[in-house]
Design a protein around this motif. Structure first.
Motif, mmCIF file in Angstrom:
data_model
loop_
_atom_site.group_PDB
_atom_site.id
_atom_site.type_symbol
_atom_site.label_atom_id
_atom_site.label_comp_id
_atom_site.label_asym_id
_atom_site.label_seq_id
_atom_site.Cartn_x
_atom_site.Cartn_y
_atom_site.Cartn_z
ATOM 1 N N UNK A 112 1.020 -1.099 0.065
ATOM 2 C CA UNK A 112 -0.094 0.110 0.123
ATOM 3 C C UNK A 112 0.929 1.183 0.074
ATOM 4 N N UNK A 113 0.716 2.030 -1.082
ATOM 5 C CA UNK A 113 1.418 3.528 -0.804
ATOM 6 C C UNK A 113 0.292 4.535 -1.379
ATOM 7 N N UNK A 114 0.856 5.578 -0.965
ATOM 8 C CA UNK A 114 0.018 7.007 -1.468
ATOM 9 C C UNK A 114 1.041 8.092 -1.530
ATOM 10 N N UNK A 115 0.101 9.256 -2.166
ATOM 11 C CA UNK A 115 0.735 10.479 -1.783
ATOM 12 C C UNK A 115 -0.159 11.338 -1.458
ATOM 13 N N UNK A 116 -0.080 12.077 -0.295
ATOM 14 C CA UNK A 116 -1.110 12.790 0.283
ATOM 15 C C UNK A 116 -1.248 14.038 -0.488
ATOM 16 N N UNK A 117 -2.697 14.668 0.218
ATOM 17 C CA UNK A 117 -2.904 15.975 -0.480
ATOM 18 C C UNK A 117 -1.947 17.006 -0.261
ATOM 19 N N UNK A 118 -1.671 17.763 -1.234
ATOM 20 C CA UNK A 118 -0.716 19.036 -1.290
ATOM 21 C C UNK A 118 0.650 18.784 -1.742
ATOM 22 N N UNK A 119 0.942 17.692 -2.185
ATOM 23 C CA UNK A 119 2.223 17.415 -3.114
ATOM 24 C C UNK A 119 2.028 18.099 -4.378
ATOM 25 N N UNK A 120 3.530 18.683 -4.709
ATOM 26 C CA UNK A 120 3.439 19.347 -6.199
ATOM 27 C C UNK A 120 3.064 18.343 -7.231
ATOM 28 N N UNK A 121 3.453 17.200 -7.045
ATOM 29 C CA UNK A 121 3.144 16.001 -8.284
ATOM 30 C C UNK A 121 1.854 15.562 -8.266
ATOM 31 N N UNK A 122 1.020 15.445 -7.251
ATOM 32 C CA UNK A 122 -0.582 14.952 -7.446
ATOM 33 C C UNK A 122 -1.058 16.013 -6.090
ATOM 34 N N UNK A 123 -1.556 17.068 -6.504
ATOM 35 C CA UNK A 123 -2.032 17.974 -5.600
ATOM 36 C C UNK A 123 -3.276 17.513 -4.720
ATOM 37 N N UNK A 124 -3.961 16.619 -5.233
ATOM 38 C CA UNK A 124 -5.103 15.948 -4.613
ATOM 39 C C UNK A 124 -4.882 14.547 -4.211
ATOM 40 N N UNK A 125 -3.532 14.146 -4.149
ATOM 41 C CA UNK A 125 -3.067 12.849 -3.729
ATOM 42 C C UNK A 125 -3.502 11.624 -4.626
ATOM 43 N N UNK A 126 -2.738 10.723 -4.308
ATOM 44 C CA UNK A 126 -3.058 9.055 -5.021
ATOM 45 C C UNK A 126 -2.777 8.194 -3.957
ATOM 46 N N UNK A 127 -3.613 7.010 -4.126
ATOM 47 C CA UNK A 127 -3.520 5.806 -3.531
ATOM 48 C C UNK A 127 -3.325 4.658 -4.580
ATOM 49 N N UNK A 128 -2.589 3.517 -3.937
ATOM 50 C CA UNK A 128 -2.472 2.296 -4.592
ATOM 51 C C UNK A 128 -2.360 1.220 -3.577
ATOM 52 N N UNK A 129 -3.156 0.222 -3.687
ATOM 53 C CA UNK A 129 -3.043 -1.062 -2.901
ATOM 54 C C UNK A 129 -2.928 -2.361 -3.638
ATOM 55 N N UNK A 130 -2.121 -3.324 -3.154
ATOM 56 C CA UNK A 130 -2.349 -4.553 -4.015
ATOM 57 C C UNK A 130 -2.049 -5.700 -3.100
ATOM 58 N N UNK A 131 -3.055 -6.773 -3.252
ATOM 59 C CA UNK A 131 -3.032 -8.105 -2.511
ATOM 60 C C UNK A 131 -2.446 -8.947 -3.668
ATOM 61 N N UNK A 132 -1.562 -9.982 -3.390
ATOM 62 C CA UNK A 132 -1.135 -11.010 -4.376
ATOM 63 C C UNK A 132 -0.700 -12.202 -3.566
ATOM 64 N N UNK A 133 -1.340 -13.302 -4.167
ATOM 65 C CA UNK A 133 -0.968 -14.560 -3.834
ATOM 66 C C UNK A 133 -0.302 -15.360 -4.924
ATOM 67 N N UNK A 134 0.883 -15.939 -4.699
ATOM 68 C CA UNK A 134 1.608 -16.500 -5.558
ATOM 69 C C UNK A 134 1.971 -18.089 -4.915
ATOM 70 N N UNK A 135 2.094 -19.101 -6.083
ATOM 71 C CA UNK A 135 2.360 -20.448 -5.582
ATOM 72 C C UNK A 135 3.369 -20.864 -6.656
ATOM 73 N N UNK A 136 4.550 -21.234 -6.234
ATOM 74 C CA UNK A 136 5.461 -22.312 -7.288
ATOM 75 C C UNK A 136 5.489 -23.754 -6.820
ATOM 76 N N UNK A 137 5.116 -24.759 -7.749
ATOM 77 C CA UNK A 137 5.119 -26.000 -7.634
ATOM 78 C C UNK A 137 6.294 -26.575 -8.480
ATOM 79 N N UNK A 138 7.032 -27.473 -7.875
ATOM 80 C CA UNK A 138 8.339 -28.111 -8.804
ATOM 81 C C UNK A 138 8.197 -29.458 -8.324
#
Length: 170
Positions: A34-60
């Motif tokens: 989970x990551x975000x840019x809060x309100x008020x940054x020059x890059x994204x004045x109104x902020x951004x948000x991203x979240x990722x849930x991931x499940x990975x399996x490897x079978x050999x």
């Protein structure tokens, strides 16, 4: 992040010179980012948000048969043949968005614009391999090997690669 790795191996000696061995491994992991840019940054004045849930399996899974013998107390011979099966599966869910409605509340529920995402990936490799080794008086050595891999990620008409080798030493 959670991760569990399990593996097992069984060897069966058919004769003193010949055995068969099977191995299996499973790697299971899941994580959340989970990551975000809060309100008020020059890059994204109104902020951004991203979240990722991931499940990975490897079978050999792998199986090999091995034969080793010395003849006339001078000639050593070892032959091995086997196969390998590997699969990787990744499933993911994500939310990406922008423009927080209420300042300082970092949450997907607080986004004016949000885009959900879902991902699935399945990759596999099937392999066969063999080798033969000869030696004379433990002084002269010859080794031949070959392996062929078949990949799920390549064009089905051209998804096999063969790796041969020859070696010798004195």
């Amino acid at each position: 992040t959670n991760r569990v790795i399990a593996q097992g191996s069984l060897t069966y000696n058919i004769t003193p010179d010949f055995f068969v061995k099977g191995d299996f491994m499973r790697d299971f992991r899941n994580w959340t980012e989970e990551d975000s840019y809060p309100i008020g940054t020059a890059f994204r004045p109104l902020g951004t948000y991203r979240s990722l849930d991931q499940v990975a399996t490897r079978s050999n899974a792998r199986i090999i048969a091995n034969y080793s013998k010395t003849f006339a107390d001078r000639i050593g011979f070892t032959a091995m043949a086997g196969g390998n099966w590997e699969r990787d599966i990744i499933r993911s869910n994500s939310i990406t968005g922008a423009e927080f409605i209420i300042p300082n509340w970092i949450s997907a529920a607080n986004l004016k614009v949000s885009v959900p995402g879902k991902g699935y990936s399945s990759l596999g490799t099937n392999s066969v391999f063999a080798s033969a080794d000869l030696n004379l008086d433990e002084t002269y050595f010859l080794s031949l090997t070959g392996r062929q891999d078949k990949f799920s990620t390549l064009n089905p008409g051209n998804n096999k690669i063969f790796y041969p080798s020859v070696g010798g030493s004195i």
